[in-house]
Every structure is written in C-alpha cells, then in structure tokens.
Motif scaffolding. Structure first.
Motif, short mmCIF file in Angstrom:
data_model
loop_
_atom_site.label_atom_id
_atom_site.label_comp_id
_atom_site.label_asym_id
_atom_site.label_seq_id
_atom_site.Cartn_x
_atom_site.Cartn_y
_atom_site.Cartn_z
N PRO A 128 65.98 -66.57 29.80
CA PRO A 128 66.88 -65.52 30.29
C PRO A 128 68.11 -66.06 31.00
CG PRO A 128 65.01 -65.71 31.76
CD PRO A 128 64.76 -66.68 30.63
N VAL A 129 68.22 -67.41 31.07
CA VAL A 129 69.40 -67.99 31.71
C VAL A 129 70.66 -67.62 30.93
CG1 VAL A 129 69.42 -70.21 30.49
CG2 VAL A 129 70.24 -70.10 32.84
N TYR A 130 70.51 -67.32 29.61
CA TYR A 130 71.67 -67.06 28.77
C TYR A 130 72.02 -65.58 28.64
CZ TYR A 130 70.56 -71.84 27.39
OH TYR A 130 70.29 -73.19 27.42
N VAL A 131 71.13 -64.68 29.06
CA VAL A 131 71.35 -63.26 28.83
C VAL A 131 72.26 -62.66 29.91
CG1 VAL A 131 69.33 -62.48 30.14
CG2 VAL A 131 70.21 -61.08 28.25
N LYS A 132 73.06 -61.68 29.50
CA LYS A 132 73.83 -60.90 30.48
C LYS A 132 72.89 -59.84 31.05
CE LYS A 132 78.17 -61.53 27.91
NZ LYS A 132 79.25 -60.86 27.16
N SER A 133 72.54 -60.03 32.31
CA SER A 133 71.50 -59.19 32.92
C SER A 133 71.85 -57.70 32.84
CB SER A 133 71.27 -59.60 34.38
OG SER A 133 72.48 -59.55 35.11
N ASN A 148 74.06 -57.41 36.79
CA ASN A 148 75.53 -57.40 36.89
C ASN A 148 76.19 -58.22 35.79
OD1 ASN A 148 74.81 -59.95 37.66
ND2 ASN A 148 75.57 -59.79 39.76
N GLY A 149 75.45 -58.53 34.72
CA GLY A 149 76.02 -59.33 33.65
C GLY A 149 75.86 -60.82 33.82
N HIS A 150 75.35 -61.23 35.00
CA HIS A 150 75.10 -62.66 35.22
C HIS A 150 73.78 -63.06 34.58
CE1 HIS A 150 77.91 -63.13 38.96
NE2 HIS A 150 78.54 -62.76 37.85
N GLY A 151 73.62 -64.37 34.38
CA GLY A 151 72.37 -64.89 33.82
C GLY A 151 71.23 -64.79 34.81
N ILE A 152 70.00 -65.08 34.34
CA ILE A 152 68.80 -64.96 35.17
C ILE A 152 68.08 -66.30 35.19
CG2 ILE A 152 66.57 -63.81 35.41
CD1 ILE A 152 67.80 -61.44 33.88
N GLY A 188 69.09 -66.65 43.82
CA GLY A 188 69.71 -67.02 42.56
C GLY A 188 70.40 -68.37 42.56
N GLN A 189 70.10 -69.21 43.54
CA GLN A 189 70.74 -70.52 43.59
C GLN A 189 70.10 -71.47 42.57
OE1 GLN A 189 71.18 -72.30 47.48
NE2 GLN A 189 71.19 -70.31 48.48
N TRP A 190 70.88 -72.43 42.11
CA TRP A 190 70.34 -73.49 41.26
C TRP A 190 69.73 -74.55 42.17
CZ3 TRP A 190 68.62 -74.46 36.71
CH2 TRP A 190 68.46 -75.78 36.28
N LEU A 191 68.42 -74.79 42.01
CA LEU A 191 67.70 -75.64 42.95
C LEU A 191 67.54 -77.08 42.47
CD1 LEU A 191 64.94 -73.16 44.15
CD2 LEU A 191 67.20 -73.58 45.10
N SER A 198 65.37 -64.31 39.08
CA SER A 198 66.42 -63.89 40.00
C SER A 198 67.78 -63.91 39.32
CB SER A 198 66.44 -64.82 41.22
OG SER A 198 67.42 -64.42 42.14
N ILE A 199 68.58 -62.86 39.60
CA ILE A 199 69.94 -62.82 39.08
C ILE A 199 70.73 -63.98 39.70
CG2 ILE A 199 72.02 -61.44 38.80
CD1 ILE A 199 69.61 -60.16 37.53
N SER A 200 71.36 -64.79 38.86
CA SER A 200 72.07 -65.98 39.32
C SER A 200 73.56 -65.69 39.52
CB SER A 200 71.87 -67.11 38.32
OG SER A 200 72.51 -68.28 38.76
#
Length: 519
Positions: A233-238, A258-262, A147-150, A283-285
C-alpha cells in the motif's frame, strides 16, 4: 585464590563499559588480594537477557570442574538481566563454594547481607530491562502511527530524505520521509499496468527481465518481487475504500485518507517470524501515492483470485541435475521446462533451459536447450567409465557415511544453530534501539540466516545417509554399472549420490560439450 573475570557487552565498542575496560577494572580490584591465577571470559555482542552465551557457558563448565573459587564482574547485569537465571546461577555457585563479586555495586556473596542486596539489585535490573524494551516498542509504534519512515530498505520508487523541524521548545528534530525517484516510479506504474493486462506474476516478471528493466539492487525480477510491489500500500493514493480494505484484512489503520501512500509497520517479530495481521499498523504517510485507489484495489482483487487457483505441478523433482547443471555461457543455473509431447507414447519431453536466457527471452544468454533424458544418460555413462577405474562412488559413500555418530553430530549442529539464533536476536535488539544502523545490521542477519539454513540442510543430509546405509551392501566392483542407477536406488538417492560425487556440470550447446567436474 583463583579468580574468573567475566565481561559482557551487547554492542561491540571500545568506549564506555567496553570489554577491555571491564576486565581492567576487575584486575584492579584483584591487586590488593592474594590471587594465584586469573581466568578471563569475554562475551562481546551478546545480550544479558538469557544465558546462551558461549564464554559464559564455558565459565560455568570450568566452575563445575572447580577451576577457580571466585567470579568477579564489573557490574551485576553483566551476568544476567533475567531474575530467574540470575537466581539459579548464584545458587549453583553457592553449591560449588564459589564466591561472586560485583565491583560496581560492591556486592559480595561471602556475606548474607551482600547476597540479599544482590538479589534485590537483580530484581531492579530485570525491571529496568523490561521497562526499556517496552518503552522502545511503544515509541516505535507511536512514530509509526504518525506515518514517519523509520529506516531500513526503501521500497522501489523511493529514497529516504531527512526532514528538519523545530518543536515548541525550538529544539531541532530530524525525521525521515520517502522521496520519489522518477525513473523508478515509471517502473512501478508499468508493473501495475502489465499485471492488469496479463494477470500473471510470471508473465510480468518475464517481460521486465526481457526488457532489461532494473529491479532494486540490480537483481533479476522474480514473481515474488513483483507480487510484493503489487501488494504494497506504499504506492496507493489513500482513500476511504483502501482503508476499508486494509481494515477488512484485520490491519490496524491510522490517519485520514488524503492521497498519500500508506506505510505498514510491526509486521515481523524478527527476521523469520511474522506477526499476526491484527498486530500490523497501517499509517497514512507524508509521501504522495502513485497508483489510483480503484486501480490498486482492482489489482488486489486479481491477486486474491489468482491465489485461490491451484499451482501447476512442478517437474524439477523428476530431474537429476537441478542445482548442479550450469550454463557454460553465463554461469547461470539450468532448470526444467516442458517441451512437446511424443505422439507415439504420449510422454512429454523435458528440457534443461538456462534461467537467464529464459527470463530475458534470449537477451542475457543464447545458450541452447538440452533434453533431460539425453544429458542425464550421457552423464551416467561417463560416471560408469570413471567408476570402473577408480571406484569413486564407493569411496564417496564410505567417506560420507563413516563419519561421526549422527546423534553427536546432530547435537553439535543444534548447538551451532542455537548460537546463531541468539546472535540474530541480539542484532535485532540492537536494530530496535538504533534503526539508523539497519543497512549495517540487516546484511549480518541475512548472512546468519543463510548459515542456519545450510546447517539444517547438512543435518538432514546426514540423516539421509544413515537411512540409506544399506546401499553399501548393494554395491561391489562388479555392480558398478549403469544398472544400479536404474534398478537399485530411488530418484532421491540418485540425486544425493550425484551431489556427493560431482562438483558442477557445464553445458555448452554451441560447442556440443558437457564439462563434468568431479569432486
């Protein structure tokens, strides 16, 4: 003896095995030899995975003309990292009685043992390249699953933030995560709210432009930009349902909701070629999501439904001046818009409208509209007057058609396109090894892509010229009048002739003026 020195480096640098250093080392090797002449060939910024390199190809052409009898390079893999290519090159040089020397490995094809050792070394060079490429790819995918920003362009609403941590060996490790930008987060929420109410990408786009709400990089909103945000899906609460939705779309999903973005990874092979969804990684970010999962899923359902609705039939193909007619107020493009229907003929009136005016509902520009038929008739009347005096149309047609033979022209264009595609692939290879350089590399890739599209358009245009060569026989000074636009040629041919004759046209409704700039 006459010597060719070949140097290559994938990255443009002045350190390590730079082009200059390679050439100097090769020259040093020649000092104790009897050398009559040295020819130098340099390929900087090109990978060794294939032989599509301009200077390398020029060297082979010179070799076939027997311009030299020795080729010297600093290291074996400067010639090629591909075993098949390398073998073919050495065999051809052998046929031409040209010796090859690699000074780093001290290989010389003038002896059987030197030639055998060179082939063995080339096998390991290719193995090293393929292993490195696979290792880089595997490492990027492993980081993606965490879930890292690459790297790369951050999505609207976020910026990249460095996060420092220590591993078990107390070694400092840096990773990057998305950090929210509150002003942009507000825009994201507004976009989702508007789409739920309006259910139209164009209506949302128009409202954003009308209210001067900034997009990324201060570019005007388009329906496509709105769609990308709504689909991301970067904006959705997973949540489990969101992961189920992504899995149902054949996307590989990693992490626990867990509520994090994807974040979505591995979507493209290069700048133009998308991967199949089965290769995508979701991936969950570490960043917090913005949009509640039920709302995000509802928007996906609306988008899917609208995607199945047939689009309205376009009208721009019926207008002569799309692409060359500009607004005199703001220099924006003017495009076609439907007007009312005439009661006596049931014909719908079409208008040219300033794009900036339409997008902002008159806030960015207030230039008036103009009827398509009226402005096109006025233009053709003006052209008719010009042609009576100067015969510009005949001159334009002859100047364009009587150029190089199309086959040769097309071949040269294809070579240039191929050359630029190789440069793009080289930049992508460099990007995969150094993601942090994306902000420098991506603009170069986009510039090359734009150039390739321009070349393809020129190629298509030239083909159309040859196809319409018969037009020259239709026109004489006596026929240069309005009727030729009505009776002799098709709409596409009219458009093509106008673009060869006119640089730009500016319409100003306030001053009732039409400025025509001829080439």
């Amino acid at each position: 003896m006459k010597v060719a020195i070949y140097s290559r480096k994938s990255r443009i640098t002045n350190t390590g095995d730079s082009i200059e250093n390679q050439i100097n080392l090769c020259k040093d090797y020649c000092k104790d030899k009897i050398v009559d002449e040295i020819f130098i060939y340099e390929d900087e910024g090109f990978s060794g995975k294939n032989t599509e390199r301009p200077e390398f190809k020029r060297m082979l052409e010179d070799a076939r003309r027997h311009k030299f009898n020795f080729i010297i390079c600093y290291r074996l893999d400067r010639i090629s990292r591909n075993l098949y290519d390398f073998t073919n090159i050495i065999n051809e040089l052998d046929t031409l009685n040209i010796q090859f020397v690699s000074i780093k490995e001290q290989f010389d094809t003038s002896s059987p043992m030197g030639k055998a050792m060179m082939y063995i070394a080339s096998i390991f060079a290719q193995l090293e390249r393929e292993t490195t490429a696979q290792r880089v790819s595997d490492n990027m995918l492993l980081l993606a699953k965490s879930g890292q920003w690459l790297g790369g362009q951050t999505p609207l609403g976020y910026k990249s933030k460095c996060k420092t941590s220590y591993d078990n060996n107390k070694i400092n490790k840096k990773t990057y995560v998305l950090s929210p930008i509150e002003s942009e987060i507000t825009t994201i929420r507004l976009i989702y709210d508007l789409y739920e109410k309006k259910r139209s990408l164009n209506k949302v786009k128009d409202l954003l432009n009308e209210n001067l709400i900034p997009a990324k990089s201060s570019i005007n909103w388009t329906a496509k930009r709105v769609q990308i945000i709504l689909r991301s899906p970067v904006y959705v609460k997973s949540s489990p349902k969101v992961l189920d939705y992504l899995s149902a779309n054949n996307i590989n999903v990693f992490g626990n909701p867990n509520g994090h973005g994807i974040l979505i990874y591995n979507k493209t092979k290069n700048i133009t070629q998308k991967r199949d969804r089965s290769e995508w990684v979701a991936s969950i970010s570490d960043h917090n999501g913005i949009i509640d999962s039920p709302k995000w899923l509802q928007v996906q359902s609306l988008l899917d439904t609208n995607a199945r609705t047939p689009p309205a039939k376009g009208t721009s193909n019926r207008a002569l001046l799309v692409g060359i007619l500009k607004c005199a107020n703001c220099n924006g493009n003017m495009y076609i818009k439907h007007g009312h229907t005439l009661a006596n003929s049931n014909v719908r009136i079409l208008y040219y409208v300033c794009e900036n005016k339409s997008k902002s509902k008159g806030k960015l520009c207030n230039n008036g509209n103009v009827r398509v038929d009226e402005i096109e008739n006025a233009l053709i009347e003006d052209i008719n007057k010009i042609l009576i005096d100067t015969s510009k149309l005949i001159e334009s047609l002859f100047n364009t058609i009587k150029l190089k033979d199309y086959s040769l022209y097309s071949l040269n264009i294809n070579k240039e396109i191929q050359y630029k595609n190789i440069k793009i692939q080289n930049l992508l290879d460099e990007l995969s090894l150094s993601p942090e350089l994306s902000k420098h590399i991506k603009p170069k890739i986009i510039e090359l892509e734009t150039s390739i599209n321009d070349l393809k358009y020129k190629q298509l245009s030239r083909k159309m010229h040859l196809k319409n060569n018969y037009l020259l026989n239709l026109f004489s000074k006596e026929k240069l009048n309005l009727s030729m636009f009505k009776d002799y040629i098709t709409l596409e041919e009219k458009k093509y002739i106008l673009r060869g004759l006119i640089e730009s046209i500016y319409f100003d409704e306030k001053n009732h003026s039409l400025e025509i700039n001829y080439k």
